[in-house]
Design an enzyme around this catalytic site. Structure first.
Site, PDB file in Angstrom:
ATOM      1  N   SER A 249      69.213   4.651 -12.111  1.00 41.67           N
ATOM      2  CA  SER A 249      69.428   3.788 -10.907  1.00 41.67           C
ATOM      3  C   SER A 249      68.594   3.278  -9.848  1.00 41.67           C
ATOM      4  O   SER A 249      68.538   2.152  -9.473  1.00 41.67           O
ATOM      5  CB  SER A 249      70.769   4.095 -10.397  1.00 41.67           C
TER       6      SER A 249
ATOM      7  N   HIS B  74      70.099   5.463  -5.515  1.00 38.00           N
ATOM      8  CA  HIS B  74      70.539   3.947  -5.539  1.00 38.00           C
ATOM      9  C   HIS B  74      69.873   3.451  -4.450  1.00 38.00           C
ATOM     10  O   HIS B  74      69.284   2.307  -4.486  1.00 38.00           O
ATOM     11  CB  HIS B  74      71.765   3.753  -5.636  1.00 38.00           C
TER      12      HIS B  74
END
Length: 407
Positions: A281, A346
């Site tokens: 991610s 993220h």
């Protein structure tokens, strides 16, 4: 008997060189062969085009040459040459700019001339081209997906050759799928592999107790918590990463991707100090956020179809994946005291994408080392990495953080 002949290279005259008739004939033959095998305008004596030996010719004379010999050129290069002629306010064309165009290289001054001249172009857009094969239509589609200026799109369409192909993102994706299938068979589960007691025993995930193993700050991208995690990341990685690599090249996209991955694991080690990290991610969010920011900043120039809908769908996918990661982080772990993987990677990827990534994507075909903003963000990123390294060395003991035992 020997002859003396001056030559002009890049606008400068070399000293006369004595050569024999045989050597002169051979050199002339080589020049003719080069002219026949390359896409250039015929060369005339320098005193006709450049009587002052300055390395420049007038735009009027340049346009006359294009009118006379333009049919021999590729139509896209001819159009950009006309933009160059129209964009030079000083009324002169530099020999080096012409060489840059014909060799598919551009300087910053050349780019400015092209952008100024493109405002006066009356030719049809790249979208109106007909009779294109499937590979050419794919290149045209990618050009409209990623580039905001018509001149850049035509330049890219004219110069892209599929050599090398977009191998980097494909190779990373294949490796991630292969690792996932290997551990899926070994752990005997595909959904929520993280709930297996042997999941974190792999040498790939980042674990705070094993942070001295430096490769884990990057290798964690090959492990995913389950097929739902892998599927979302793989879809965004391929749909966004492959077109970006086709336009900007493996080196630039790899730089953004790796910086996002490293920033993700370091951000976790600083802000979520007891949690492990898995998944790609960080790199995926760096690419996607950089691309979306580039689209927003060049909204009027981006001509991709359904761009508002597609941008909304990208944000939905990012939100779903991020929401899944947040839920999993605070869900009771299967094997306490080790918590589930962190979601902070993220955010680290997004931070890289909105800074370093945007600069890389905005400077198509321009040297990044000549962009001051690139160096500013790169220095900030380097400073963050150094601070995070020192944090990992000293902060855990100074703060007496209770790190879960190694798996």
């Amino acid at each position: 008997m020997e002859e003396s002949s001056p030559r002009m290279t890049g606008g400068t005259r070399e000293a006369p060189v004595n050569i024999s008739p045989a050597v002169a004939a051979n050199a002339e033959g080589e020049e003719i062969e080069v002219l026949e095998s390359t896409d250039v305008l015929p060369v005339a004596p320098e005193e006709v085009y450049d009587p002052e030996n300055s390395g420049f010719i007038s735009t009027e004379r340049f346009r006359d040459l294009l009118a006379t010999h333009g049919s021999e050129l590729d139509p896209h290069k001819l159009e950009v040459l006309l933009a160059l002629a129209d964009g030079n306010a000083d009324g002169k064309i530099c020999y080096q700019d012409f060489v840059n165009l014909m060799s598919n290289k551009r300087s910053n001054s050349f780019r400015r001339a092209i952008l100024q001249g493109s405002r006066q172009l009356k030719g049809c857009s790249l979208r109106d081209e007909v009779g294109l094969g499937l590979p050419q239509r794919l290149v045209r589609h990618v050009a409209y997906e990623t580039l905001p200026r018509e001149v850049d799109r035509k330049w890219y369409f004219d110069s892209y050759t599929y050599c090398p192909p977009p191998w980097l993102i494909l190779a990373i994706t294949i490796a991630e799928v292969a690792v996932f299938m290997y551990y899926g068979i070994q752990l005997d589960r595909l959904v929520l592999q993280v709930s297996s007691p042997n999941f974190l025993k792999s040498p790939l995930p980042y674990h705070p107790q094993l942070r001295v193993q430096a490769w884990r700050y990057l290798s964690y991208v090959f492990m995913h918590t389950g097929i739902e995690h892998l599927s979302l990341n793989m879809a965004m990685q391929l749909l966004v990463g492959v077109p970006l690599e086709m336009v900007h090249g493996a080196l630039r996209i790899g730089l953004v991707y790796v910086c996002g991955v490293l920033a993700g694991s370091l951000a976790v080690s600083v802000t979520d100090m007891t949690a492990p990290v898995v998944g790609s991610s960080g790199g995926v969010y760096a690419l996607v956020s950089a691309h979306l920011a580039n689209v927003v900043m060049n909204w009027s120039g981006m001509k991709c179809q359904f761009k508002l809908f597609r941008m909304a769908m990208a944000l939905v996918c990012m939100s779903v994946e991020f929401g899944r990661a947040v839920w999993l982080r605070f869900y009771p772990p299967a094997f306490p005291p080790c918590p589930n993987p962190s979601f902070v990677a993220h955010l680290g990827g997004v931070a890289v994408g909105l800074t370093l990534g945007v600069v890389v994507l905005q400077n198509y075909e321009q040297r990044l080392q000549e962009q001051s903003l690139f160096w500013i963000f790169f220095c900030v990123y380097t400073l963050f990495v150094l601070c995070a390294v020192f944090w990992n060395i000293f902060a855990y003991s100074l703060l007496d953080v209770r790190v879960p035992p190694a798996p």
